[in-house]
Design a protein around this motif. Structure first.
Motif, mmCIF file in Angstrom:
data_model
loop_
_atom_site.group_PDB
_atom_site.id
_atom_site.type_symbol
_atom_site.label_atom_id
_atom_site.label_comp_id
_atom_site.label_asym_id
_atom_site.label_seq_id
_atom_site.Cartn_x
_atom_site.Cartn_y
_atom_site.Cartn_z
ATOM 1 N N LEU A 142 45.941 75.378 -2.698
ATOM 2 C CA LEU A 142 46.704 74.144 -2.874
ATOM 3 C C LEU A 142 46.647 73.684 -4.326
ATOM 4 O O LEU A 142 45.575 73.527 -4.906
ATOM 5 C CB LEU A 142 46.138 73.055 -1.957
ATOM 6 C CG LEU A 142 47.007 71.817 -1.757
ATOM 7 C CD1 LEU A 142 48.250 72.180 -0.958
ATOM 8 C CD2 LEU A 142 46.218 70.719 -1.051
ATOM 9 N N SER A 143 47.833 73.487 -4.914
ATOM 10 C CA SER A 143 47.898 73.027 -6.299
ATOM 11 C C SER A 143 48.431 71.596 -6.404
ATOM 12 O O SER A 143 48.197 70.931 -7.403
ATOM 13 C CB SER A 143 48.793 73.957 -7.126
ATOM 14 O OG SER A 143 50.125 73.943 -6.651
ATOM 15 N N LYS A 144 49.144 71.120 -5.381
ATOM 16 C CA LYS A 144 49.674 69.764 -5.423
ATOM 17 C C LYS A 144 49.542 69.126 -4.046
ATOM 18 O O LYS A 144 49.978 69.686 -3.042
ATOM 19 C CB LYS A 144 51.144 69.773 -5.854
ATOM 20 C CG LYS A 144 51.767 68.382 -5.949
ATOM 21 C CD LYS A 144 53.203 68.442 -6.452
ATOM 22 C CE LYS A 144 53.799 67.044 -6.574
ATOM 23 N NZ LYS A 144 55.195 67.087 -7.085
ATOM 24 N N LEU A 145 48.954 67.926 -4.007
ATOM 25 C CA LEU A 145 48.789 67.182 -2.766
ATOM 26 C C LEU A 145 49.243 65.753 -3.000
ATOM 27 O O LEU A 145 48.739 65.068 -3.895
ATOM 28 C CB LEU A 145 47.326 67.205 -2.309
ATOM 29 C CG LEU A 145 46.975 66.329 -1.095
ATOM 30 C CD1 LEU A 145 47.749 66.773 0.134
ATOM 31 C CD2 LEU A 145 45.467 66.351 -0.833
ATOM 32 N N VAL A 146 50.225 65.315 -2.201
ATOM 33 C CA VAL A 146 50.728 63.942 -2.273
ATOM 34 C C VAL A 146 50.582 63.318 -0.891
ATOM 35 O O VAL A 146 51.064 63.859 0.104
ATOM 36 C CB VAL A 146 52.212 63.906 -2.708
ATOM 37 C CG1 VAL A 146 52.716 62.465 -2.741
ATOM 38 C CG2 VAL A 146 52.385 64.560 -4.072
ATOM 39 N N ILE A 147 49.902 62.178 -0.840
ATOM 40 C CA ILE A 147 49.765 61.399 0.397
ATOM 41 C C ILE A 147 50.240 59.989 0.077
ATOM 42 O O ILE A 147 49.623 59.301 -0.751
ATOM 43 C CB ILE A 147 48.309 61.379 0.891
ATOM 44 C CG1 ILE A 147 47.756 62.798 1.006
ATOM 45 C CG2 ILE A 147 48.202 60.646 2.225
ATOM 46 C CD1 ILE A 147 46.269 62.844 1.299
ATOM 47 N N ASP A 148 51.321 59.549 0.714
ATOM 48 C CA ASP A 148 51.817 58.210 0.397
ATOM 49 C C ASP A 148 52.438 57.542 1.624
ATOM 50 O O ASP A 148 52.895 58.190 2.553
ATOM 51 C CB ASP A 148 52.811 58.233 -0.772
ATOM 52 C CG ASP A 148 53.990 59.162 -0.561
ATOM 53 O OD1 ASP A 148 54.155 59.680 0.541
ATOM 54 O OD2 ASP A 148 54.756 59.375 -1.519
ATOM 55 N N TYR A 149 52.366 56.211 1.611
ATOM 56 C CA TYR A 149 52.957 55.374 2.662
ATOM 57 C C TYR A 149 52.437 55.753 4.053
ATOM 58 O O TYR A 149 53.187 55.766 5.024
ATOM 59 C CB TYR A 149 54.480 55.435 2.610
ATOM 60 C CG TYR A 149 55.042 54.885 1.320
ATOM 61 C CD1 TYR A 149 55.237 53.520 1.138
ATOM 62 C CD2 TYR A 149 55.347 55.744 0.267
ATOM 63 C CE1 TYR A 149 55.716 53.022 -0.063
ATOM 64 C CE2 TYR A 149 55.837 55.253 -0.938
ATOM 65 C CZ TYR A 149 56.018 53.888 -1.092
ATOM 66 O OH TYR A 149 56.504 53.383 -2.284
ATOM 67 N N CYS A 205 48.086 62.937 -5.763
ATOM 68 C CA CYS A 205 48.686 61.605 -5.759
ATOM 69 C C CYS A 205 48.401 60.948 -4.409
ATOM 70 O O CYS A 205 48.744 61.504 -3.361
ATOM 71 C CB CYS A 205 50.194 61.679 -6.006
ATOM 72 S SG CYS A 205 51.030 60.081 -5.915
ATOM 73 N N ILE A 206 47.772 59.783 -4.441
ATOM 74 C CA ILE A 206 47.531 58.978 -3.245
ATOM 75 C C ILE A 206 48.160 57.619 -3.503
ATOM 76 O O ILE A 206 47.750 56.913 -4.438
ATOM 77 C CB ILE A 206 46.033 58.849 -2.949
ATOM 78 C CG1 ILE A 206 45.395 60.229 -2.826
ATOM 79 C CG2 ILE A 206 45.801 58.031 -1.679
ATOM 80 C CD1 ILE A 206 43.879 60.197 -2.705
ATOM 81 N N GLU A 207 49.138 57.249 -2.694
ATOM 82 C CA GLU A 207 49.931 56.064 -3.020
ATOM 83 C C GLU A 207 50.279 55.289 -1.748
ATOM 84 O O GLU A 207 50.638 55.866 -0.722
ATOM 85 C CB GLU A 207 51.211 56.488 -3.744
ATOM 86 C CG GLU A 207 52.044 55.341 -4.270
ATOM 87 C CD GLU A 207 53.167 55.809 -5.191
ATOM 88 O OE1 GLU A 207 54.017 54.980 -5.552
ATOM 89 O OE2 GLU A 207 53.178 57.011 -5.544
ATOM 90 N N ASN A 208 50.146 53.959 -1.839
ATOM 91 C CA ASN A 208 50.548 53.057 -0.760
ATOM 92 C C ASN A 208 49.903 53.415 0.575
ATOM 93 O O ASN A 208 50.547 53.465 1.616
ATOM 94 C CB ASN A 208 52.073 53.041 -0.619
ATOM 95 C CG ASN A 208 52.747 52.207 -1.693
ATOM 96 O OD1 ASN A 208 52.713 50.985 -1.672
ATOM 97 N ND2 ASN A 208 53.319 52.908 -2.660
ATOM 98 N N CYS A 209 48.602 53.646 0.523
ATOM 99 C CA CYS A 209 47.813 53.823 1.735
ATOM 100 C C CYS A 209 46.966 52.557 1.877
ATOM 101 O O CYS A 209 45.871 52.454 1.293
ATOM 102 C CB CYS A 209 46.952 55.081 1.654
ATOM 103 S SG CYS A 209 47.933 56.602 1.560
ATOM 104 N N LEU A 210 47.464 51.591 2.626
ATOM 105 C CA LEU A 210 46.957 50.228 2.581
ATOM 106 C C LEU A 210 45.564 50.082 3.179
ATOM 107 O O LEU A 210 44.832 49.140 2.829
ATOM 108 C CB LEU A 210 47.937 49.293 3.297
ATOM 109 C CG LEU A 210 49.375 49.306 2.756
ATOM 110 C CD1 LEU A 210 50.243 48.325 3.528
ATOM 111 C CD2 LEU A 210 49.403 48.994 1.266
ATOM 112 N N GLU A 211 45.170 50.978 4.089
ATOM 113 C CA GLU A 211 43.870 50.864 4.733
ATOM 114 C C GLU A 211 42.818 51.780 4.114
ATOM 115 O O GLU A 211 41.665 51.765 4.543
ATOM 116 C CB GLU A 211 43.998 51.181 6.234
ATOM 117 C CG GLU A 211 44.888 50.211 7.005
ATOM 118 C CD GLU A 211 44.345 48.793 6.953
ATOM 119 O OE1 GLU A 211 43.111 48.617 7.056
ATOM 120 O OE2 GLU A 211 45.154 47.852 6.797
#
Length: 1131
Positions: free
Chosen positions: A827-834, A854-860
């Motif tokens: 894995l070279s790119k991991l995006v977790i959002d919303y 990238c980790i974005e808009n994970c409110l909890e």
């Protein structure tokens, strides 16, 4: 002889229009590396130069020139490097530009910006400064690779004007590659490493020669011919272009004596100059062409160098000039187009054409000529072809000219002496202006008139006098209706009306064009009217759209009955007007053997009768040669059997079915043996995709490579559980929320996107996957955990994006069960959002290949596993955005070991504990921190440890008090790479001391309402841009020390208490741009403003009480001030 000359012709506004040429003067970055030999070592050397980052900051933008003789493969080598997987992953952005002989910096910046923003249209014309500002925004913090192909510029000032601004834009490690014939060009680039491309070995040249000479249809490869061939190859002297051309020449020579003639010839001994030797080989190949082929090749001189030549257009141009003849063969009669295709293939096989790009039918769509081949074409006929360029050259004699290529705006009157003219060709939207019509009467022999892209259009009716005109291109001219005189051009064979977006009707008198063979119009246009008796155009071969009339005008769809020579693509619009099967049958689609693409389109809005739709579709069965089929807005509840029949469509490559809302179920398409692409869109009534019982048990989509299923809200089952998809590479399923059962045998699947798919459907599809490299899961609202097998079994997964899965809590139910599983991941790119419910991410310490997180808009999300980041040794980019409960970034252990990290963006988190006692962020070039509640300080010692940091941004951090400056006097310049500092909306800052930041070129400190003192600006001797102001309301004067004279641009923002501008500004006599804003207490601009004699741009914004400028005398001193002043005064 075709001769390149120049004719002086001013444009409408008196300015140069040479920039327009860049639309068509371009090479492509694409290359088929499977055909390239002998450059593997060269490629690796240049790749190593690119990816080995310069450890110093002395050269912010290294340039690598590739220099060598023409024909050695400089462009090919650059293409190989550009498309290398390692290079692609190493750079954030890659841009390819063909420069050629015009080095216009503004135009180059425009082309770079166009590619960076991924736009298909050019950015609007702007000043150079605006272009640079936009480029800075797009390139900021990104490592880019820029390839400038075929550079001829030897002017040092022009190069500096282009390269110097780029040096401060991107991240450290950005590179430029330049290809050129000239060693002088290489010398002005300031390059540390010049790569001089060498001749190929005889063995490599033999491989190139062998592939061409012994292709199918050529001589038998005997030991004798091989021996002679290798002796011929030695005469190539390592030049791949010569080997390719000679191989193509010998492909048609089957006798040993013919090979010996070439071996014993003296083609290399006549001249000593290497470039002329190559030309001698090209001339030899040309001499062996038939007279017809020579004429066709010579005509290609009409195109500018580096022009993308459309195969179809070229054949139509040859046909218009009478260079083609219909022939009879043992297989039947060859049309003019068949002859043209044969000629094109011969010239391509003999390497007169190169850089071919294929169309979706697998045929060459467009190609180019090598510069030397173009020079050969120019040399083959004297004075017959002339290229009109906009230069200072005096007027030339056009009396013998037969073909003119326009590379500037030209008046028709300048051609009044060219009474032998047969071609007027516009190479990229250059306007032909008609000031009078008398000249038209002298152009009686004109056969080709290409006005493609002329932005204004006013052709006189006397054009109908051009009785020999056979080719007319009015594409992209903005015409709203077809001029009446067009229907009186009775010899016309080709009429092009593409991208005429205001044109939606074709008149009936178009049927007067009895010789018309190619009518090119846009398939996507909503045509209102077309001629009702198209069958009268009996020679028609190209008809992209046929509109079935609403009423029985003519014979309706039966007008197609006799047009069996139609080829290429045909779209039938308005099929809902066909009411009887007999009418559909008379269209005789099954007899149109040359059709490759068929689009059947009914109306979206008209209610239709199921039985009528079905019987009409049944009679629209095409010929078995069809490769692409699309069915749109069909109203029937089921499809005709032929749509999925392998015996009817044995050659079908792509099938698209869309917007068929009356359809309730779909058949299996596994019987289509050549099907590579299947697209099923917007069929909300379909609940099941199912075939026969046998196909459900043992079906195989043996050739399918791409599967797209989209907008099938009620689809529940794809009843082919056991179906195999052995070649499927890409699958996208979107807006199928009720899907619960689907095939799962995808042994070769690389890319998977599941968007708005039910949780059981996700599990069904992913259960047996083992080969994924790219994964996207989006909007799967009832998905609480990722399928465990999905992570365990796909060790080659490179890119993963999990987004908008609002109930996702974690990757797997048992977090401990995953630990150690992904140790082999790539894995070279991991995006977790919303993912609102996500509380934790797994402790996946095996992510040693991860480069982008990238980790974005994970409110909890509250925490990242302790020590998590320490194991990401390959991480280059880290973004953690809008996770307001996050208070630990996983940097535990007292050390942040991210040796490869270049870009870090932390925003809207509660606090960060990323920075330990020791940090090894040696590669960090850009650091952005915003909306971090508990950030109080960034120690100066920490900044000093970021040895390659270029840009630091602190934004909206309410507790931030500044930098620890206790030892600042001992550190006159803590980081020689650090050139950009941005601090905004940090109210806790009371004082800023900039000593120690001597390398800064750009500073912004604004809206820090607690700031009262500012020190050290006078020590920033290389500062170019300063944005400052909007400080504490307690201040009654600007906290500015003495400013340095190097400043080019100043933005100064005031506040309510200020009554005047800082007096220090009057010393900035070299200032070019001044922005004054938010000075509510300012009523009069000071007289000393006239001292700023270098000022080019002045902005005044939101100064509500400003009423007076300086005196007229002082304003007149601003002699450099631009003619356009943007002035906003709200008084």
């Amino acid at each position: 002889m075709f001769k390149l000359i120049s004719v002086m012709e001013p444009s409408h506004n008196g300015s140069s229009s040479s920039n327009q040429l860049t639309d068509i003067r371009e090479t492509s970055s694409f290359v088929d590396d499977s055909t390239i030999v002998g450059r593997e070592v060269d490629k690796e050397k240049i790749v190593n130069l690119l990816i080995n980052q310069d450890s110093s900051c002395s050269n912010l933008l290294p340039v690598i020139p590739i220099v060598g003789l023409p024909g050695l493969g400089k462009t090919t080598l650059a293409q190989l490097v550009y498309n290398d997987d390692v290079v692609e992953k190493h750079f954030d952005l890659r841009v390819w530009i063909c420069v050629s002989d015009t080095f216009d910096t503004a135009n180059l910046f425009t082309q770079v910006l166009e590619q960076v923003i991924l736009s298909n249209t050019k950015p609007e014309a702007s000043s150079k400064q605006v272009l640079l500002n936009n480029l800075e925004i797009q390139l900021k913090g990104k490592k880019f690779l820029l390839v400038l192909d075929d550079v001829w510029n030897e002017d040092q000032d022009k190069w500096d004007d282009f390269a110097l601004p780029l040096k401060t834009f991107g991240a450290i490690g950005s590179k430029i590659v330049v290809t050129s014939r000239s060693h002088v060009v290489a010398s002005i680039l300031g390059a540390q490493d010049t790569f001089r491309i060498q001749m190929l070995s005889d063995d490599s040249c033999w491989t190139i020669f062998e592939r061409r000479a012994f292709m199918p249809g050529g001589p038998e490869k005997t030991s004798n011919l091989e021996k002679i061939g290798k002796e011929i190859v030695k005469k190539c002297k390592g030049v791949p272009l010569a080997a390719k051309v000679l191989g193509g020449l010998m492909h048609s020579r089957k006798e040993v004596s013919e090979w010996l003639d070439l071996q014993n010839g003296e083609i290399w001994d006549i001249v000593s100059d290497e470039e002329n030797k190559i030309m001698k080989v090209l001339k030899l190949s040309y001499d062996h062409l038939s007279p017809a082929l020579k004429a066709c090749f010579s005509y290609c001189a009409i195109f500018p160098k580096d022009y993308w030549i459309s195969r179809e257009s070229l054949i139509q141009l040859w046909m218009a000039q009478g260079l083609l003849r219909a022939n009879s063969t043992a297989h039947g009669k060859m049309t003019l187009e068949d002859t043209g295709n044969l000629y094109f293939n011969i010239l391509y096989s003999k390497s007169f054409f190169q850089d071919a790009e294929m169309d979706k039918f697998g045929e060459v769509a467009r190609c180019k000529m090598h510069d030397l081949v173009h020079d050969l074409a120019l040399s083959t006929n004297e004075f017959e072809c002339q290229v009109v360029k906009e230069t200072n050259t005096t007027k030339v004699d056009l009396s013998e000219c037969r073909h003119v290529s326009l590379m500037s705006t030209t008046t028709i009157d300048s051609l009044h002496e060219a009474n032998k003219l047969r071609t007027i060709f516009s190479s990229g939207g250059h306007l032909l202006v008609f000031k009078s019509t008398t000249t038209l009467f002298s152009l009686k022999l004109l056969r080709v008139l290409d006005l493609n892209g002329s932005t204004t259009f006013n052709l006189p009716a006397s054009m109908s006098k051009l009785k020999h005109l056979r080719y007319l291109d009015l594409s992209r001219t903005g015409i709203q209706s077809l001029p009446n005189w067009v229907a009186r051009l009775y010899s016309l064979q080709t009429l092009k009306l593409e991208s005429c977006h205001s044109l939606d009707e074709l008149p009936d008198d178009l049927l007067n064009l009895k010789n018309l063979r190619h009518l090119l119009i846009d398939q996507g246009t909503d045509w209102k009217k077309m001629p009702s008796e198209m069958s009268k155009l009996q020679f028609l071969q190209t008809l992209p759209v046929f509109l079935v009339p609403e009423k029985d005008a003519g014979r309706g769809i039966a007008e197609l009955e006799t047009l069996n020579d139609l080829r290429g693509s045909l779209r039938l619009n308005g099929l809902h007007h066909v009411k009887e099967a007999s009418s559909a049958k008379r269209a005789t689609l099954a007899e149109k053997r040359n059709l490759r693409e068929l689009i059947l389109s009914w109306s979206r809005t008209t209610a239709s009768i199921d039985d009528v739709n079905h019987i009409v579709l049944e009679e629209l069965r095409p010929h078995s040669n069809l490769k692409f089929l699309s069915i749109k807005n069909y109203g029937g509840s089921q499809f005709s059997q032929w749509v999925s029949s392998g015996s009817v469509l044995p050659n079908l490559v792509s099938l698209q079915i869309s917007d068929c809302h009356g359809c309730e179920h779909l058949p299996s398409f596994c019987e289509l043996p050549c099907l590579e692409g299947l697209q099923l869109f917007n069929m909300g009534g379909v609940k099941c995709i199912c075939g026969s019982l046998q196909s459900s048990l043992s079906s195989s989509y043996r050739s399918l490579k791409t599967l797209l299923v989209w907008g099938m809200e009620n689809l529940e089952e794809w009843v082919e559980d056991a179906a195999t998809f052995p070649c499927l590479k890409k699958m996208l399923i979107r807006q199928c929320p009720n899907l619960r059962r689907a095939p799962h045998l995808f042994p070769s699947l690389k890319s998977l996107e599941l968007d708005e798919v039910g949780g059981s459907g996700v599990i069904s599809i992913t259960d047996s996957l083992t080969s994924l490299t790219s994964l996207t899961i989006a909007n799967c609202e009832d998905l609480t955990f990722l399928p465990e097998r999905l992570l365990r079994q796909n060790s080659q997964l490179s890119v993963a994006h999990i987004t908008c899965c609002t109930k996702l809590q974690s990757f797997v139910p048992d977090q401990q069960g995953l630990e150690g599983v992904l140790l082999k991941t790539s894995l070279s790119k991991l995006v977790i959002d919303y993912c609102d419910a996500l509380m934790s991410i797994p402790d996946v310490r095996g992510f040693t290949s991860l480069q982008n997180l990238c980790i974005e808009n994970c409110l909890e999300l509250e925490t990242i596993p302790n020590g998590f980041l320490r194991f990401l040794v390959a991480l280059k980019k880290l973004r953690i955005i809008s996770c307001p409960k996050l208070n630990n970034l996983g940097g535990g252990g007292g050390e942040t070991a991210l040796p490869s990290l270049q870009f870090m963006d932390i925003s809207n988190v509660y606090s960060i504990s990323l920075f330990g006692k020791r940090n090894t962020l040696n590669s960090l070039t850009r650091l952005n921190i915003s909306k971090v509640q508990e950030l109080k300080t960034i120690p100066m010692e920490l900044l000093q440890s970021f040895k390659h940091l270029q840009h630091l941004q602190i934004d909206n951090c309410p507790s931030f008090e500044g930098f620890g400056l206790s030892t600042i006097k001992e550190m006159p310049n803590i980081n020689p790479c650090f050139h950009s500092l941005y601090v905004r909306d940090c109210p806790a800052i009371a004082s800023v001391d900039l000593r120690g930041f001597a390398s800064l070129t750009k500073i912004a400190i604004i809206r820090c309402r607690g700031l009262k003192t500012l020190h050290g600006l006078q020590f920033l001797t290389v500062l170019e841009k300063l944005i400052i102001g909007a400080f504490s309301d307690d201040l009654h004067c600007f906290p500015l020390p003495n400013l340095i004279s190097s400043l080019d641009e100043l933005h100064i923002l005031g506040w309510h208490a200020l009554q005047s501008l800082p007096h220090q500004l009057q010393l900035l006599t070299t200032l070019k741009i001044l922005y004054i804003g938010l000075f509510d207490g300012l009523t009069v601009l000071p007289e000393w403003l006239g001292n700023l004699t270098s000022l080019e741009t002045l902005y005044i914004a939101e100064c509500e009480n400003l009423t007076h400028l300086p005196s007229k005398e002082q304003m007149q001193r601003l002699t450099s001030l631009g003619s356009c002043i943007f002035l906003i005064v709200l008084a």
